[in-house]
Design a protein around this motif. Sequence first.
Motif, PDB file in Angstrom:
ATOM      1  N   GLY A 204      54.953  54.680  43.581  1.00 16.34           N
ATOM      2  CA  GLY A 204      55.232  53.266  43.351  1.00 16.34           C
ATOM      3  C   GLY A 204      54.060  52.341  43.607  1.00 16.34           C
ATOM      4  N   ALA A 205      52.841  52.788  43.305  1.00 17.83           N
ATOM      5  CA  ALA A 205      51.647  51.970  43.549  1.00 17.83           C
ATOM      6  C   ALA A 205      51.326  51.059  42.361  1.00 17.83           C
ATOM      7  CB  ALA A 205      50.452  52.878  43.837  1.00 17.83           C
ATOM      8  N   TYR A 206      52.338  50.660  41.610  1.00 16.43           N
ATOM      9  CA  TYR A 206      52.109  49.936  40.360  1.00 16.43           C
ATOM     10  C   TYR A 206      51.405  48.594  40.565  1.00 16.43           C
ATOM     11  CZ  TYR A 206      55.255  53.380  38.300  1.00 16.43           C
ATOM     12  OH  TYR A 206      55.835  54.547  37.869  1.00 16.43           O
ATOM     13  N   LYS A 207      51.735  47.878  41.624  1.00 19.10           N
ATOM     14  CA  LYS A 207      51.118  46.571  41.849  1.00 19.10           C
ATOM     15  C   LYS A 207      49.607  46.707  41.990  1.00 19.10           C
ATOM     16  CE  LYS A 207      51.210  42.589  44.981  1.00 19.10           C
ATOM     17  NZ  LYS A 207      51.840  42.001  46.193  1.00 19.10           N
ATOM     18  N   ASN A 208      49.174  47.680  42.765  1.00 21.06           N
ATOM     19  CA  ASN A 208      47.735  47.875  42.964  1.00 21.06           C
ATOM     20  C   ASN A 208      47.065  48.466  41.726  1.00 21.06           C
ATOM     21  OD1 ASN A 208      48.478  47.036  45.489  1.00 21.06           O
ATOM     22  ND2 ASN A 208      47.501  48.695  46.591  1.00 21.06           N
ATOM     23  N   ILE A 209      47.790  49.310  40.999  1.00 23.05           N
ATOM     24  CA  ILE A 209      47.242  49.847  39.758  1.00 23.05           C
ATOM     25  C   ILE A 209      47.008  48.708  38.766  1.00 23.05           C
ATOM     26  CG2 ILE A 209      47.771  51.263  37.731  1.00 23.05           C
ATOM     27  CD1 ILE A 209      49.264  53.175  39.655  1.00 23.05           C
ATOM     28  N   LEU A 210      47.964  47.808  38.653  1.00 19.18           N
ATOM     29  CA  LEU A 210      47.817  46.662  37.754  1.00 19.18           C
ATOM     30  C   LEU A 210      46.609  45.819  38.149  1.00 19.18           C
ATOM     31  CD1 LEU A 210      48.822  44.765  35.506  1.00 19.18           C
ATOM     32  CD2 LEU A 210      50.348  43.724  37.210  1.00 19.18           C
ATOM     33  N   ALA A 211      46.457  45.573  39.455  1.00 14.94           N
ATOM     34  CA  ALA A 211      45.319  44.780  39.927  1.00 14.94           C
ATOM     35  C   ALA A 211      44.002  45.471  39.597  1.00 14.94           C
ATOM     36  CB  ALA A 211      45.438  44.549  41.434  1.00 14.94           C
ATOM     37  N   ALA A 212      43.962  46.796  39.746  1.00 10.38           N
ATOM     38  CA  ALA A 212      42.744  47.545  39.446  1.00 10.38           C
ATOM     39  C   ALA A 212      42.401  47.494  37.963  1.00 10.38           C
ATOM     40  CB  ALA A 212      42.901  48.993  39.898  1.00 10.38           C
ATOM     41  N   VAL A 213      43.411  47.655  37.119  1.00 10.82           N
ATOM     42  CA  VAL A 213      43.180  47.620  35.680  1.00 10.82           C
ATOM     43  C   VAL A 213      42.666  46.251  35.249  1.00 10.82           C
ATOM     44  CG1 VAL A 213      44.263  47.804  33.405  1.00 10.82           C
ATOM     45  CG2 VAL A 213      44.891  49.414  35.210  1.00 10.82           C
ATOM     46  N   GLN A 214      43.278  45.198  35.748  1.00 11.80           N
ATOM     47  CA  GLN A 214      42.854  43.847  35.379  1.00 11.80           C
ATOM     48  C   GLN A 214      41.441  43.545  35.886  1.00 11.80           C
ATOM     49  OE1 GLN A 214      44.250  42.706  33.010  1.00 11.80           O
ATOM     50  NE2 GLN A 214      46.090  41.488  33.380  1.00 11.80           N
ATOM     51  N   ASP A 215      41.113  44.039  37.081  1.00 10.12           N
ATOM     52  CA  ASP A 215      39.770  43.843  37.629  1.00 10.12           C
ATOM     53  C   ASP A 215      38.735  44.530  36.748  1.00 10.12           C
ATOM     54  OD1 ASP A 215      37.527  43.463  39.194  1.00 10.12           O
ATOM     55  OD2 ASP A 215      38.190  44.744  40.840  1.00 10.12           O
ATOM     56  N   ALA A 216      38.982  45.808  36.428  1.00 10.17           N
ATOM     57  CA  ALA A 216      38.042  46.561  35.592  1.00 10.17           C
ATOM     58  C   ALA A 216      37.951  45.971  34.191  1.00 10.17           C
ATOM     59  CB  ALA A 216      38.456  48.028  35.531  1.00 10.17           C
ATOM     60  N   ARG A 217      39.089  45.542  33.650  1.00  7.00           N
ATOM     61  CA  ARG A 217      39.097  44.950  32.310  1.00  7.00           C
ATOM     62  C   ARG A 217      38.209  43.710  32.271  1.00  7.00           C
ATOM     63  NH1 ARG A 217      41.472  40.959  29.413  1.00  7.00           N
ATOM     64  NH2 ARG A 217      42.359  40.100  31.310  1.00  7.00           N
ATOM     65  N   GLY A 218      38.334  42.870  33.277  1.00  8.93           N
ATOM     66  CA  GLY A 218      37.517  41.658  33.326  1.00  8.93           C
ATOM     67  C   GLY A 218      36.027  41.962  33.384  1.00  8.93           C
ATOM     68  N   LYS A 219      35.671  42.992  34.138  1.00  7.65           N
ATOM     69  CA  LYS A 219      34.258  43.336  34.271  1.00  7.65           C
ATOM     70  C   LYS A 219      33.719  43.966  32.986  1.00  7.65           C
ATOM     71  CE  LYS A 219      34.430  43.940  39.279  1.00  7.65           C
ATOM     72  NZ  LYS A 219      34.406  44.886  40.416  1.00  7.65           N
TER      73      LYS A 219
END
Length: 224
Positions: A204-219
């Motif tokens: 259930g680590a979806y919240k942190n996975i979402l944050a990681a994806v958005q961070d990498a996407r922005g970069k």
Amino acid sequence: MTDPTEKTSSDPEGASELFKELTTPSRRNFLRTMGISGMAAATAPVWAQAAQLAPIDDSEKPLAKGEQRITLKVNGQPHTLNVPGNAVLLDVLRDRLKLTGTKKGCDHGQCGACTLHINGQPVNSCLSLAAMHQGDEITTIEGLERNGQLHPIQEAFWAHDAFQCGYCTSGQMMTAAAIIKDPNIGADDASVREAMSGNICRCGAYKNILAAVQDARGKVQGAS
């Protein structure tokens, strides 16, 4: 009882510091080498890791009944293999090439743990026959790192603690690595959730996975 990690006067060479270094898991090394043999790979000898990535050439071996000879290009390395016609790509990668970062989860294409890239696109390798991929560019989790540099999605998963048990992590990262380059995904969190919906995290680590994806996407998109 003496604490084995406590440095004392009887420890002139700093053995306790070495003990702590060897027994403290490295999260960075987990992301870099998880695909080779799981957490244990972080402390595996370099020569052993290199041996696992050496090219395989079955061209001099006679074909057994039901086998066919194929060449798979995996993480830039060609391998000539004699495999049964019904050999599943996931099994060939794990059993023949010892690239065990691509995980076998449900084995029915429902959990996403076995996700890798075929010609840049995320694919469930448990549903794909190896013989179908002659000439294709196959990238596994072991191939995301380039020249000692973690992929942006690996860096982001590390920074955002986007994993717990780690079993789904390689599949999560392979899907994420593909979608962060798509300008149509990520303007809102819902589009990322939809794009990642084929990857299940039982912790259930979806919240942190979402944050990681958005961070990498922005970069990644910001550097384009």
